[in-house]
Motif scaffolding. Structure first.
Motif, PDB file in Angstrom:
ATOM      1  N   THR A  88     -28.819  25.222   1.279  1.00  0.00           N
ATOM      2  CA  THR A  88     -28.580  23.805   1.398  1.00  0.00           C
ATOM      3  C   THR A  88     -27.098  23.466   1.547  1.00  0.00           C
ATOM      4  OG1 THR A  88     -30.566  23.083   0.096  1.00  0.00           O
ATOM      5  CG2 THR A  88     -28.771  21.616   0.264  1.00  0.00           C
ATOM      6  N   VAL A  89     -26.375  24.058   0.715  1.00  0.00           N
ATOM      7  CA  VAL A  89     -24.819  23.841   0.740  1.00  0.00           C
ATOM      8  C   VAL A  89     -24.299  24.556   2.217  1.00  0.00           C
ATOM      9  CG1 VAL A  89     -22.601  24.759   0.020  1.00  0.00           C
ATOM     10  CG2 VAL A  89     -24.408  24.376  -1.572  1.00  0.00           C
ATOM     11  N   GLY A 108     -29.683  17.048   3.011  1.00  0.00           N
ATOM     12  CA  GLY A 108     -29.283  17.506   4.241  1.00  0.00           C
ATOM     13  C   GLY A 108     -27.800  17.086   4.587  1.00  0.00           C
ATOM     14  N   GLY A 109     -27.186  15.895   3.873  1.00  0.00           N
ATOM     15  CA  GLY A 109     -26.136  15.518   4.296  1.00  0.00           C
ATOM     16  C   GLY A 109     -25.786  15.254   5.764  1.00  0.00           C
ATOM     17  N   PRO A 147     -27.963  14.637  -3.857  1.00  0.00           N
ATOM     18  CA  PRO A 147     -27.029  15.395  -4.044  1.00  0.00           C
ATOM     19  C   PRO A 147     -27.447  16.769  -4.139  1.00  0.00           C
ATOM     20  CG  PRO A 147     -26.714  13.347  -5.395  1.00  0.00           C
ATOM     21  CD  PRO A 147     -27.842  13.418  -4.618  1.00  0.00           C
ATOM     22  N   PRO A 148     -27.007  18.043  -3.692  1.00  0.00           N
ATOM     23  CA  PRO A 148     -27.606  19.239  -3.922  1.00  0.00           C
ATOM     24  C   PRO A 148     -28.105  19.636  -5.440  1.00  0.00           C
ATOM     25  CG  PRO A 148     -25.882  19.290  -2.607  1.00  0.00           C
ATOM     26  CD  PRO A 148     -25.892  17.949  -2.885  1.00  0.00           C
ATOM     27  N   ALA A 149     -27.098  18.998  -6.123  1.00  0.00           N
ATOM     28  CA  ALA A 149     -27.399  19.559  -7.754  1.00  0.00           C
ATOM     29  C   ALA A 149     -28.764  18.976  -8.450  1.00  0.00           C
ATOM     30  CB  ALA A 149     -26.219  19.088  -8.461  1.00  0.00           C
ATOM     31  N   VAL A 150     -28.928  17.789  -7.650  1.00  0.00           N
ATOM     32  CA  VAL A 150     -30.198  16.971  -8.144  1.00  0.00           C
ATOM     33  C   VAL A 150     -31.051  17.553  -7.614  1.00  0.00           C
ATOM     34  CG1 VAL A 150     -31.250  14.728  -8.046  1.00  0.00           C
ATOM     35  CG2 VAL A 150     -28.768  14.907  -8.441  1.00  0.00           C
ATOM     36  N   GLY A 167     -22.507  22.685   7.885  1.00  0.00           N
ATOM     37  CA  GLY A 167     -22.510  22.396   9.297  1.00  0.00           C
ATOM     38  C   GLY A 167     -22.708  23.997   9.597  1.00  0.00           C
ATOM     39  N   ARG A 168     -22.958  24.975   9.012  1.00  0.00           N
ATOM     40  CA  ARG A 168     -23.010  26.259   9.095  1.00  0.00           C
ATOM     41  C   ARG A 168     -24.289  26.839   9.568  1.00  0.00           C
ATOM     42  NH1 ARG A 168     -21.094  29.918   4.590  1.00  0.00           N
ATOM     43  NH2 ARG A 168     -21.335  28.146   3.155  1.00  0.00           N
ATOM     44  N   GLY A 169     -25.065  25.819  10.006  1.00  0.00           N
ATOM     45  CA  GLY A 169     -26.543  26.103  10.551  1.00  0.00           C
ATOM     46  C   GLY A 169     -26.587  25.756  11.899  1.00  0.00           C
TER      47      GLY A 169
END
Ligand SMILES: NC(=O)c1ccc[n+]([C@@H]2O[C@H](COP(=O)([O-])OP(=O)(O)OC[C@H]3O[C@@H](n4cnc5c(N)ncnc54)[C@H](OP(=O)(O)O)[C@@H]3O)[C@@H](O)[C@H]2O)c1
Length: 280
Positions: free
Chosen positions: A242-243, A155-156, A217-220, A248-250
């Protein structure tokens, strides 16, 4: 008569409960009747599958309003349902879509956009519900919360305003039972912008035990979804989303739930209190 599809799902299940509380005549469209045994004789049942148009045609006999929640990547299920609705003389379709479908920027939005187009071009009265992320997605964290007191999620620091499926259902019920919602597309979210870390801390407070949030991490996360055998097209779409969310684009928030239903949308803390048993 109102036909509710997806009646065993997050939103459809709540719609059935809320319609019954209003003493509305309800028929449910289900693949497996045993899943709705608890509803007893409160509802009419139609057993079928979106992939089989003849089952939709039978289910829609005598139906005025249809709540439509299709599954899958393609548009065939929507095409089947809308064709059957036209043949049966359905007056109004309330369709579950997604927040970004009006101006699609990623694959999931584009799938929903294509489905919306089928309804909007069908010559039937329609209302489209475009919710953001569901609060009930947090149920996927229940396993690791119970066993490790931890949430693993990519989620960052991105914020979203998750919405309670009860509130999506409440808007659907207004549109299904009251005039004036035809031709409208409702963008809707919950009342507060939260990071995943803030959602986890809310859950911890309600549970009364500490929880750790591990930002994967998104790649994982992408690799784990592939290893679990998820369809590559879905993994690609979820990774793209996810990216976007991490960047913050959501981070959008609307007051549609309150405007349409006349009462405030549920907070994430209220949702946690309702579903706390799933995390214990
Ligand atoms: N989760 C989110 O954050 C989010 C955000 C925005 C939009 N959305 C959209 O919301 C929708 C999901 O809603 P939900 O969570 O309420 O659904 P859900 O809980 O995943 O339930 C799906 C429902 O569809 C039924 N179904 C599946 N395939 C079917 C078929 N071939 N024929 C007939 N019924 C079928 C299922 O029945 P069974 O019990 O037989 O499986 C179930 O009742 C998706 O379109 C999603 O893109 C989700």
């Amino acid at each position: 008569m109102i036909l509710v599809t997806g009646a065993t799902g997050n939103v459809g299940g709540k719609i059935v409960q809320q319609l019954l509380a209003l003493k509305q005549p309800v028929r449910v469209f289900v693949r497996d009747e045993s899943k709705i045994a608890h509803l007893g004789n409160q509802v009419e049942r139609a057993v079928g599958d979106f992939e089989k148009i003849e089952t939709l045609e039978a289910a829609l006999q005598g139906v005025d309003h249809l709540f439509l929640n299709t599954s899958g990547f393609g548009t065939q299920q929507d095409q089947n349902a809308i064709t059957a609705a036209q043949r049966a003389g359905v007056k109004h379709v309330v369709k579950l879509s997604t927040f970004g479908a009006g101006e699609p920027t990623h694959a999931i939005d584009q799938w929903h956009y294509a489905k919306e187009q089928i309804l909007q071009n069908a010559g039937l009265a329609w209302t489209i519900l475009r919710p953001g992320q569901f609060m009930s997605n947090a149920l996927q964290w229940a396993g690791s919360i119970k066993t490790q007191g931890a949430v693993y999620f990519p989620g960052g620091e991105g914020k979203v305003a998750p919405i309670d499926p009860r509130d999506i259902a409440a808007v659907a019920v207004v549109a299904l039972t009251q005039p004036g919602h035809e031709g409208k597309a409702y963008q809707m979210t919950g009342p507060e912008l939260l990071t995943v870390g803030e959602q986890v801390q809310t859950l911890a407070r309600v549970l009364g035990k500490p929880l750790q949030y591990i930002d994967v991490p998104p790649a994982v996360a992408d690799e784990q979804m592939r290893k679990r055998g998820m369809p590559p097209m879905l993994v690609d779409a979820l990774s793209e989303l996810t990216v976007m969310l991490r960047e913050g684009r959501g981070a959008y928030q609307t007051n549609t739930v309150a405007e349409v239903t006349g009462r405030p949308a549920h907070t994430f803390e209220e949702w946690c209190r309702e579903y706390i048993a799933a995390f214990q």
